[in-house]
Design an enzyme around this catalytic site. Sequence first.
Site, PDB file in Angstrom:
ATOM      1  N   HIS A   1       0.824  -1.209   0.000  1.00  0.00           N
ATOM      2  CA  HIS A   1       0.000   0.000   0.000  1.00  0.00           C
ATOM      3  C   HIS A   1       0.857   1.258   0.000  1.00  0.00           C
ATOM      4  CE1 HIS A   1      -3.757  -2.323   1.581  1.00  0.00           C
ATOM      5  NE2 HIS A   1      -3.540  -2.496   0.291  1.00  0.00           N
TER       6      HIS A   1
ATOM      7  N   HIS B   1      -0.839 -11.625  -0.544  1.00  0.00           N
ATOM      8  CA  HIS B   1      -2.228 -11.158  -0.429  1.00  0.00           C
ATOM      9  C   HIS B   1      -3.156 -12.052  -1.242  1.00  0.00           C
ATOM     10  CE1 HIS B   1      -2.138  -9.273  -4.453  1.00  0.00           C
ATOM     11  NE2 HIS B   1      -0.965  -8.757  -4.147  1.00  0.00           N
TER      12      HIS B   1
ATOM     13  N   HIS C   1     -11.024  -8.956  -4.424  1.00  0.00           N
ATOM     14  CA  HIS C   1     -12.040  -8.546  -3.440  1.00  0.00           C
ATOM     15  C   HIS C   1     -13.250  -8.071  -4.212  1.00  0.00           C
ATOM     16  CE1 HIS C   1     -10.723  -4.451  -4.492  1.00  0.00           C
ATOM     17  NE2 HIS C   1      -9.488  -4.904  -4.390  1.00  0.00           N
TER      18      HIS C   1
ATOM     19  N   HIS D   1     -12.878  -1.836  -1.560  1.00  0.00           N
ATOM     20  CA  HIS D   1     -12.975  -3.183  -0.974  1.00  0.00           C
ATOM     21  C   HIS D   1     -14.435  -3.296  -0.548  1.00  0.00           C
ATOM     22  CE1 HIS D   1      -8.400  -3.509   0.058  1.00  0.00           C
ATOM     23  NE2 HIS D   1      -8.654  -3.386  -1.231  1.00  0.00           N
TER      24      HIS D   1
ATOM     25  N   ARG E   1       2.184  -6.189  -9.961  1.00  0.00           N
ATOM     26  CA  ARG E   1       0.794  -6.580  -9.747  1.00  0.00           C
ATOM     27  C   ARG E   1       0.020  -6.234 -11.020  1.00  0.00           C
ATOM     28  NH1 ARG E   1       0.117  -4.570  -5.197  1.00  0.00           N
ATOM     29  NH2 ARG E   1      -0.819  -2.522  -5.558  1.00  0.00           N
TER      30      ARG E   1
ATOM     31  N   GLU F   1      -3.952  -5.988 -12.202  1.00  0.00           N
ATOM     32  CA  GLU F   1      -5.292  -6.013 -11.591  1.00  0.00           C
ATOM     33  C   GLU F   1      -6.359  -5.534 -12.561  1.00  0.00           C
ATOM     34  OE1 GLU F   1      -5.764  -3.265  -8.269  1.00  0.00           O
ATOM     35  OE2 GLU F   1      -7.468  -4.429  -7.535  1.00  0.00           O
TER      36      GLU F   1
HETATM   37  N1  GLY Z   1      -6.100  -0.588  -4.468  1.00  0.00           N
HETATM   38  C1  GLY Z   1      -6.303  -1.471  -3.417  1.00  0.00           C
HETATM   39  C2  GLY Z   1      -6.421  -2.842  -3.898  1.00  0.00           C
HETATM   40  O1  GLY Z   1      -6.021  -3.136  -4.995  1.00  0.00           O
HETATM   41  O2  GLY Z   1      -6.951  -3.685  -3.245  1.00  0.00           O
HETATM   42 MN    MN Z   2      -7.859  -4.198  -5.560  1.00  0.00          MN
HETATM   43 MN    MN Z   3      -5.839  -1.894  -6.635  1.00  0.00          MN
END
Ligand code: GLY
Ligand code: MN
Ligand code: MN
Length: 439
Positions: A241, A348, A352, A359, A404, A406
Site C-alpha cells: 500500500h 495477499h 475482493h 474493498h 501486480r 489487476e
Molecule cells: N487498491 C487497493 C487494492 O487493490 O486492493
Molecule cells: Mn484491488
Molecule cells: Mn488496486
Amino acid sequence: MISPKEFQRRRRQLMRMVGKGAIVLIPSAPLLKRNRDVEYPFRQDSDFYYLTGFNEPEALLVLVPGREQGEYLLFCREYDAQKSVWTGHHAGLDGARAQFGADDAFPITDLDDIIPGLLENRERVYYPMDRVGELHGRLLEWVQQLRGKARSGISAPGELVAVEHLLHDMRLFKSAAEIGAIRKAAEISVKAHLRVMRACRPGMHEYQLEAELLHEFTMHGMRSPGYPCIVAGGSNACVLHYTDNSAALKDGDLVLIDAGAEHHNYAADISRTFPVNGRFSAAQRDVYELVLEAQAAAIAKIKPGNHWIDPHDEAVQVLTKGMVKLGLLKGKVSKLIKDEKYKQFYMHRTGHWLGMDVHDVGDYKVGEAWRMFEPGMVLTVEPGLYIRPDSKKVDKRWHGIGIRIEDDVLVTKDGCEVLTRAAPKSVEDIESLMQEKSP
Ligand code: GLY
Ligand code: MN
Ligand code: MN
C-alpha cells in the site's frame, strides 16, 4: 446515475427483509476536520448513499415499515440562507421531501424529541454496528427511556440487530445502473493508465505520474479516486500500500501503478506494471509473464457455480509452479503450496468485491463454504509477485522486482466480462504503446 426509483426499490427491499416489527436507522458519514477551519472533502457513507442518494453530512435515515404516516423519514440540516452563502446548496427539509422522496423530513437537531416515539412498539432496531459511533449510545438511551414507560402499555424494542448482513448482501449484487457506473469509472481509469504509460520517462518522479492520473480523472468530472493512487517505482512496488509517491523513477526499473477513479460513488480498481524506459529487461519479463499467466488462469475460473476461492487457488498454483521454474522457490509444488512458502513473494489474496467501496461489502463465505459466483457480482483479480531487495537465497537478478496486474471483472450468466480489458497488459502491447510518447 442511479434513478430515484432505484433508490426507492432498495429501501422497499430492505423494509421487506427486516419486516413489519422493525425500524432501521442509518446515519450519514460525518464531515471530518483536516486542520483548523478546513475539512476533508466530504464522502458520503456508502450504506447511507445506497438507500438515499442524499449527499450531505449530519443526516439520519429512518425506515419504519408499515408506518401509516410515512415509512421513509430523513433527518437532516434545515435550510439556512446564511449558510448557503458560505458553503452553497443544501437540500433542507423541503428538498429532502421534494428531491429525495422522503415521506417526511425533520431537523437533525430534533432526534431526541422524535426518535423515541418512532421506536415505540417496534420489536427490532436495525443499524450499522460496524460504525455505530455516537448513535449507539443515543439509541440505548432512547430504548431505556421507552422501557421506563412499560406501565403505560408502550413496549420498547428488545433486539438490536446489525443491518449489515441484509444490506450488504443487497449491495453485493449490482443492478444495470450500478454496473453502468462501474463501467464508466473503469473507462476513465483505463484512459488514465494509458496516459501514464505514454507520459512516463526515466528521471520523472512518482508524483508526476500521480498528477497524470488525477488529471485524467478530474478532466472527466471524477473529482476523487476511489482510494489513494499508488505509484511505486522499483522496489517501492514491494510495499503493497505504498502511497508516498515521492521517489525518482529510474531507468531500468519497473513502475507499479494501482489507481482507479470513483464515479457517482462507484470505484474502479486497476493495477498495471510497466518499465520506466519502455522496455522490459529479461528478468522483469520473466516475472511479469508469470503474473500475467496467473491472472489469465484466475479470470478463467470466474463463472456462476464456481467458488470465490477458485481464482485465488488457481493463481497460487500457477505462481508457485512458475516460481519453481524460475528458481525463486525450490521443492515440490504441492508441498510449497501446503506449507504456504509462496507467501514470501505473494502475500495477499487474488481479489475482493468491488462497488461503492473499493474493498466492497458482501460475505465471502456462507457458513463454512466459500461463496459461489452469481451474475451481477463484481470483483477484482489482482495477482502479483513482490521480491524484496533483501530477499535471502534469491538470485540478485530478481531483487527489487514488484509486479501486480489487476482488472475488474463482472460475473455474467455464462462466465465473466473484464470491464478494464482496454488497459494494455501484454509485454508487446505495453512496449508498443510506450513508443507513442506524449508530447
Ligand atoms: N487498491 C487497493 C487494492 O487493490 O486492493
Ligand atoms: Mn484491488
Ligand atoms: Mn488496486
